[in-house]
Scaffold this motif. Structure first.
Motif, PDB file in Angstrom:
ATOM      1  N   TYR A   1      -5.683  14.428   4.845  1.00 42.55           N
ATOM      2  CA  TYR A   1      -5.752  13.430   3.775  1.00 42.55           C
ATOM      3  C   TYR A   1      -6.488  14.039   2.587  1.00 42.55           C
ATOM      4  O   TYR A   1      -7.570  14.607   2.756  1.00 42.55           O
ATOM      5  CB  TYR A   1      -6.481  12.178   4.270  1.00 42.55           C
ATOM      6  CG  TYR A   1      -6.633  11.091   3.219  1.00 42.55           C
ATOM      7  CD1 TYR A   1      -7.847  10.899   2.563  1.00 42.55           C
ATOM      8  CD2 TYR A   1      -5.557  10.284   2.872  1.00 42.55           C
ATOM      9  CE1 TYR A   1      -7.983   9.922   1.591  1.00 42.55           C
ATOM     10  CE2 TYR A   1      -5.681   9.297   1.897  1.00 42.55           C
ATOM     11  CZ  TYR A   1      -6.902   9.129   1.264  1.00 42.55           C
ATOM     12  OH  TYR A   1      -7.032   8.163   0.298  1.00 42.55           O
TER      13      TYR A   1
ATOM     14  N   GLU B   1      -7.673   9.380  -2.670  1.00 49.30           N
ATOM     15  CA  GLU B   1      -7.025   8.145  -3.124  1.00 49.30           C
ATOM     16  C   GLU B   1      -6.004   8.410  -4.239  1.00 49.30           C
ATOM     17  O   GLU B   1      -5.017   7.698  -4.372  1.00 49.30           O
ATOM     18  CB  GLU B   1      -8.091   7.162  -3.642  1.00 49.30           C
ATOM     19  CG  GLU B   1      -8.994   6.589  -2.568  1.00 49.30           C
ATOM     20  CD  GLU B   1      -8.412   5.326  -1.913  1.00 49.30           C
ATOM     21  OE1 GLU B   1      -9.060   4.794  -0.988  1.00 49.30           O
ATOM     22  OE2 GLU B   1      -7.307   4.923  -2.309  1.00 49.30           O
TER      23      GLU B   1
ATOM     24  N   ASP C   1      -6.122   5.437   7.114  1.00 44.10           N
ATOM     25  CA  ASP C   1      -6.987   5.225   8.284  1.00 44.10           C
ATOM     26  C   ASP C   1      -6.302   4.340   9.321  1.00 44.10           C
ATOM     27  O   ASP C   1      -6.330   4.620  10.511  1.00 44.10           O
ATOM     28  CB  ASP C   1      -8.321   4.607   7.845  1.00 44.10           C
ATOM     29  CG  ASP C   1      -9.169   5.591   7.034  1.00 44.10           C
ATOM     30  OD1 ASP C   1     -10.092   5.150   6.320  1.00 44.10           O
ATOM     31  OD2 ASP C   1      -8.837   6.807   7.072  1.00 44.10           O
ATOM     32  N   ALA C   2      -5.636   3.293   8.839  1.00 43.10           N
ATOM     33  CA  ALA C   2      -5.009   2.343   9.771  1.00 43.10           C
ATOM     34  C   ALA C   2      -3.826   2.963  10.498  1.00 43.10           C
ATOM     35  O   ALA C   2      -3.551   2.642  11.659  1.00 43.10           O
ATOM     36  CB  ALA C   2      -4.546   1.114   8.995  1.00 43.10           C
TER      37      ALA C   2
ATOM     38  N   SER D   1      -3.513   5.399  -0.537  1.00 44.56           N
ATOM     39  CA  SER D   1      -4.364   4.375   0.064  1.00 44.56           C
ATOM     40  C   SER D   1      -5.146   4.888   1.283  1.00 44.56           C
ATOM     41  O   SER D   1      -4.555   5.183   2.333  1.00 44.56           O
ATOM     42  CB  SER D   1      -3.519   3.178   0.488  1.00 44.56           C
ATOM     43  OG  SER D   1      -4.246   2.361   1.386  1.00 44.56           O
ATOM     44  N   ARG D   2      -6.445   4.981   1.142  1.00 42.20           N
ATOM     45  CA  ARG D   2      -7.296   5.435   2.255  1.00 42.20           C
ATOM     46  C   ARG D   2      -7.204   4.462   3.411  1.00 42.20           C
ATOM     47  O   ARG D   2      -7.119   4.865   4.575  1.00 42.20           O
ATOM     48  CB  ARG D   2      -8.732   5.554   1.780  1.00 42.20           C
ATOM     49  CG  ARG D   2      -9.737   5.881   2.865  1.00 42.20           C
ATOM     50  CD  ARG D   2      -9.890   7.370   3.004  1.00 42.20           C
ATOM     51  NE  ARG D   2      -9.833   7.827   4.371  1.00 42.20           N
ATOM     52  CZ  ARG D   2     -10.263   9.021   4.743  1.00 42.20           C
ATOM     53  NH1 ARG D   2     -10.746   9.851   3.835  1.00 42.20           N
ATOM     54  NH2 ARG D   2     -10.155   9.404   5.997  1.00 42.20           N
ATOM     55  N   SER D   3      -7.202   3.170   3.097  1.00 40.65           N
ATOM     56  CA  SER D   3      -7.180   2.175   4.190  1.00 40.65           C
ATOM     57  C   SER D   3      -5.858   2.276   4.955  1.00 40.65           C
ATOM     58  O   SER D   3      -5.841   2.191   6.185  1.00 40.65           O
ATOM     59  CB  SER D   3      -7.368   0.773   3.613  1.00 40.65           C
ATOM     60  OG  SER D   3      -6.373   0.523   2.640  1.00 40.65           O
ATOM     61  N   ALA D   4      -4.754   2.511   4.234  1.00 41.25           N
ATOM     62  CA  ALA D   4      -3.465   2.669   4.929  1.00 41.25           C
ATOM     63  C   ALA D   4      -3.478   3.931   5.783  1.00 41.25           C
ATOM     64  O   ALA D   4      -2.996   3.924   6.925  1.00 41.25           O
ATOM     65  CB  ALA D   4      -2.326   2.720   3.914  1.00 41.25           C
TER      66      ALA D   4
ATOM     67  N   GLU E   1       0.869  -1.178   0.000  1.00 41.21           N
ATOM     68  CA  GLU E   1       0.000   0.000   0.000  1.00 41.21           C
ATOM     69  C   GLU E   1       0.904   1.225   0.000  1.00 41.21           C
ATOM     70  O   GLU E   1       1.966   1.208   0.635  1.00 41.21           O
ATOM     71  CB  GLU E   1      -0.900   0.002   1.230  1.00 41.21           C
ATOM     72  CG  GLU E   1      -1.993  -1.042   1.193  1.00 41.21           C
ATOM     73  CD  GLU E   1      -2.910  -0.879   2.410  1.00 41.21           C
ATOM     74  OE1 GLU E   1      -2.490  -1.328   3.489  1.00 41.21           O
ATOM     75  OE2 GLU E   1      -3.978  -0.264   2.261  1.00 41.21           O
TER      76      GLU E   1
END
Ligand code: FVH
Length: 299
Positions: free
Chosen positions: A168, A171, A154-155, A149-152, A124
């Motif tokens: 942020y 994407e 957020d995590a 990467s949005r998921s990266a 990612e």
């Protein structure tokens, strides 16, 4: 072979991190992670720059590969995109499942190609751009723009926030660089205009320092104007901000001839006047300065 000054395996409290690049900014980032208890692995082309971080509790890797293998969360902070290509290009170990965060300044297209490169290797990718000085890393005086990467994001937002204020932008991995380059350009646009203006004041024998003080006061009125112009451009409704172009254009001839009479550069003021004349000729003389955007923007 990884070594640590304390002989321990570093503080296990928080997520392990890797930092590739220990220049002024990279070192500040690695130090912030060490101080917050992350098991931190560092690598730098000039290995001697690892020493102060190892003394602080980090582990030094002999190669980028070793550094990458040490953590799932890998931060890259190098001079420029060419250095990033060189260092990441030398990595042969698997990046699958890793999060690659590039904090090196660069362009949107470089960020997008880095994202493709990382995705093709199962990683990612987060592109980050830093505004602020190395000594301020870890404080709100540093702001970091991210995209990818949005998921990266957020995590890992908590760990990113350890470096400063974060935002942020989407994407599209290039958006943080769009923001960064625009903010940096805004600074240059403003400051080169200021220097040109100081050269006029100087040519008239007026004390530049005192004038700078006065301007520092008067530009305080600009932020609301900037937001208002943004709104006008967003809606396409151009009120007479700063007065109508018709009236402003009349002033510009004096401003330009004054500069030229002093032998001071007038190229920027000529650009403004030319745009005003075109907008007036197009029948928009009662609109304001923000309406010049219609001539500048690629629609
Ligand atoms: N310093 C600042 O105030 C600004 C604030 C805003 C953001 N920038 C950006 O941060 C990136 C890193 O900047 P830096 O200040 O850390 O830069 P240096 O201290 O000059 O360190 C450069 C590091 O890059 C390594 N390096 C350069 N070329 C290569 C290469 N071809 N292969 C491998 N590494 C390379 C260099 O290694 P070395 O010279 O120590 O061996 C340093 O680690 C930057 O994008 C700023 O725009 C900072």
């Amino acid at each position: 072979m990884t070594t640590t000054a304390t002989g321990t395996t570093g503080s296990l409290a928080a997520d392990p991190v890797t930092v590739l690049g220990l220049g002024d900014m990279g070192s500040a980032i690695a130090r912030a992670f060490v101080e917050r208890g992350h098991r931190t692995t560092v690598w730098n082309r000039t290995a001697s720059k690892c020493r102060p971080l190892v003394e602080a509790g980090a582990s030094a890797a002999a190669t980028p590969d070793e550094a990458v293998e040490a953590s799932r969360f890998v931060v890259v902070c190098l001079l420029d995109s060419a250095a990033v290509d060189e260092v990441l290009g030398s990595v042969t170990s698997s990046l699958a499942g890793k999060v690659l965060v590039n904090l090196t300044s660069g362009s949107p297209s470089q960020a997008r190609s880095n994202e493709r490169w990382a995705r093709e290797r199962g990683a990612e990718y987060l592109d980050g751009k830093i505004m602020g000085d190395p000594p301020d890393v870890g404080t709100s005086n540093v702001s970091l723009s991210f995209s990818g990467s949005r998921s990266a994001f957020d995590a890992h937002e908590p760990i990113l926030r350890e470096l400063g204020g974060v935002a942020y932008h989407g994407e599209d991995a290039g958006l943080a660089a769009v923001e960064f380059l625009a903010q940096v350009a805004m600074g240059y646009e403003l400051l080169i205009g200021f220097l040109h203006t100081l050269s006029v004041v100087h040519a008239e024998g007026v004390e530049v320092e005192a004038f700078a003080e006065r301007v520092a006061g008067s530009v305080a009125a600009y932020p609301p104007l900037l937001t208002m112009m943004g709104k006008a451009i967003g809606s396409g409704e151009y009120g007479p901000d700063l007065g109508s172009l018709r009236v402003q254009a009349a002033l510009m001839d004096d401003l330009i001839s004054h500069r030229e009479s002093l032998g001071v550069e007038a190229v920027r003021m000529r650009e403004v006047k030319e745009l005003m004349d075109r907008r007036i000729a197009d029948g928009h003389g009662e609109q304001g300065f923000s309406s010049l955007f219609e001539l500048l923007a690629k629609r």
